[in-house]
Design an enzyme around this catalytic site. Structure first.
Site, short mmCIF file in Angstrom:
data_model
loop_
_atom_site.label_atom_id
_atom_site.label_comp_id
_atom_site.label_asym_id
_atom_site.label_seq_id
_atom_site.Cartn_x
_atom_site.Cartn_y
_atom_site.Cartn_z
N GLU A 80 108.04 136.49 -2.88
CA GLU A 80 107.65 137.86 -2.55
C GLU A 80 107.01 137.94 -1.18
O GLU A 80 107.26 138.88 -0.42
CB GLU A 80 106.69 138.41 -3.61
CG GLU A 80 106.25 139.84 -3.34
CD GLU A 80 105.16 140.32 -4.28
OE1 GLU A 80 104.83 139.58 -5.22
OE2 GLU A 80 104.66 141.44 -4.07
N GLU A 123 106.47 149.06 -4.55
CA GLU A 123 107.10 147.90 -5.18
C GLU A 123 108.60 148.12 -4.99
O GLU A 123 109.21 148.96 -5.66
CB GLU A 123 106.74 147.83 -6.67
CG GLU A 123 105.26 147.62 -6.95
CD GLU A 123 104.82 146.15 -6.81
OE1 GLU A 123 105.64 145.33 -6.33
OE2 GLU A 123 103.69 145.85 -7.21
N HIS A 165 100.65 139.77 0.00
CA HIS A 165 100.51 138.32 -0.18
C HIS A 165 100.67 137.56 1.15
O HIS A 165 100.62 138.17 2.21
CB HIS A 165 101.47 137.82 -1.26
CG HIS A 165 101.45 138.68 -2.49
ND1 HIS A 165 100.43 138.64 -3.40
CD2 HIS A 165 102.30 139.66 -2.92
CE1 HIS A 165 100.65 139.54 -4.36
NE2 HIS A 165 101.79 140.17 -4.10
N HIS A 205 105.38 145.51 -1.35
CA HIS A 205 105.41 144.46 -2.37
C HIS A 205 106.76 144.48 -3.08
O HIS A 205 107.59 145.37 -2.84
CB HIS A 205 104.31 144.70 -3.42
CG HIS A 205 102.93 144.36 -2.94
ND1 HIS A 205 102.26 143.23 -3.35
CD2 HIS A 205 102.11 145.01 -2.07
CE1 HIS A 205 101.07 143.19 -2.76
NE2 HIS A 205 100.96 144.26 -1.97
ZN LIG Z 1 102.80 141.81 -4.82
#
Ligand SMILES: [Zn+2]
Length: 317
Positions: free
Chosen positions: A147, A280, A110, A202
């Site tokens: 995030e 993640e 992102h 992430h």
């Molecule tokens: Zn993400």
């Protein structure tokens, strides 16, 4: 503009990390999560859940390879048990010798500029088996830690570790205020630079009861990544092992199998022709995971864990 509205974003099912077949289910589930966790429409931050229903994930059951030579030295220390952490973590110096001279692409997920430019991040781009949105805004903790900021911080720490060991590190973005790049462009940066290895960073936005980390690897779906399926699987196992040992964070209790999650819907993975995984690091909607993600010491350990996994892969490659 619906990208800037939490309710509209979730209900639209626009999520970089969720398979198309799940969108109806996830839209409803994620909407419920957002409503409970952050208040639908309260803020300008779009929700971005990365989780998928366990019933459809196709995780690998292959055994982990032998302990990598680059694994950190075993000197466990007690850790608080109030969060998602396990009882012990491995500390001590990292052996990153294998990264010297290697091109390593780090992809912080992102970008905080995405929030203001839905017209860019909502456009359709190639993703290996079709098209999908350029990017999403990402999730956040209940306390409002984005995030995008988290991934950029961990990526910056990881880059410092790897550069300190002699690696040629290339980041897919070098600030946390611009827009994008799109997922296909993120993959292209690894490919065009002939990276020895690439990693996307992430954090998840799953229901609050879910905790722990997982590592995504590409499924064989007739995409460019078919060429590096085996390598990416080995990379996933080594990143998982090192990350778990270094951070004390357990494998996800809500998705994947023992921390590994094979995905067919991730453009950044499908389009990669260099070994690549997506980690993640934890669930930002879980209190225990969020406590670690907002803690700089823990973020450093996360970076160390990823670095150790990359080094272990390169040592064995
Ligand atoms: Zn993400």
């Amino acid at each position: 503009m619906k990208r800037l509205n939490a309710c509209g974003d979730v209900s639209s099912g626009r999520d970089d990390h969720v398979s198309a077949g799940l969108r109806t289910v996830l839209a409803a589930a994620a909407l419920a999560v957002v409503t409970l966790a952050s208040g639908c429409g309260r803020g300008a931050v779009a929700a971005d859940t990365h989780w998928a229903a366990p019933a459809v994930e196709a995780s690998s059951s292959s055994p982990s390879p032998a302990a990598p030579s680059a694994a950190p030295s075993p000197s466990p220390s007690a850790r608080p048990s109030a969060s998602a952490k396990s009882a012990t973590v491995v500390s001590g110096p990292l052996n990153l010798a294998a990264v010297a001279g290697k091109v390593i692409v780090i992809d912080p997920g992102h970008n905080d500029g995405n929030f203001a430019h839905p017209e860019i991040i909502n456009k359709q781009v190639p993703m290996g088996t079709g098209t999908k949105e350029c990017d999403t805004t990402g999730t956040q903790t209940n306390g409002g830690y984005h995030e995008a900021a988290f991934t950029f911080d961990v990526a910056t720490r990881l880059a410092a570790l790897l550069r300190g060991a002699g690696a040629n590190v290339i980041m897919t973005r070098n600030d946390d205020s611009s827009v994008g790049p799109c997922v296909n462009e993120r993959a292209a940066i690894g490919n065009d630079n002939h990276a020895a290895v690439a990693v996307s960073i992430h954090a998840d936005g799953a229901p609050a009861t879910g905790h722990g980390f997982h590592v995504m690897e590409p499924a064989k779906v007739g995409a460019p990544s078919d060429a590096i399926i085996t390598q990416s699987h080995q990379l996933a196992l080594l990143v998982r092992d090192s990350y778990r040992a270094r951070t004390g964070i357990p494998a996800s209790n809500y998705i994947g199998k023992d921390g590994i999650n094979t995905r067919s819907d991730m453009g950044g993975l499908n389009l990669s022709v260099v070994p690549k995984v997506l980690i993640e690091c934890g669930n930002m909607r879980n209190a225990g995971d969020a406590a670690m993600e907002t803690n700089a010491t823990d973020r450093q350990r996360m970076a160390e864990g990823i670095a150790g996994g990359l080094a272990a892969y390169l040592a064995a490659a």
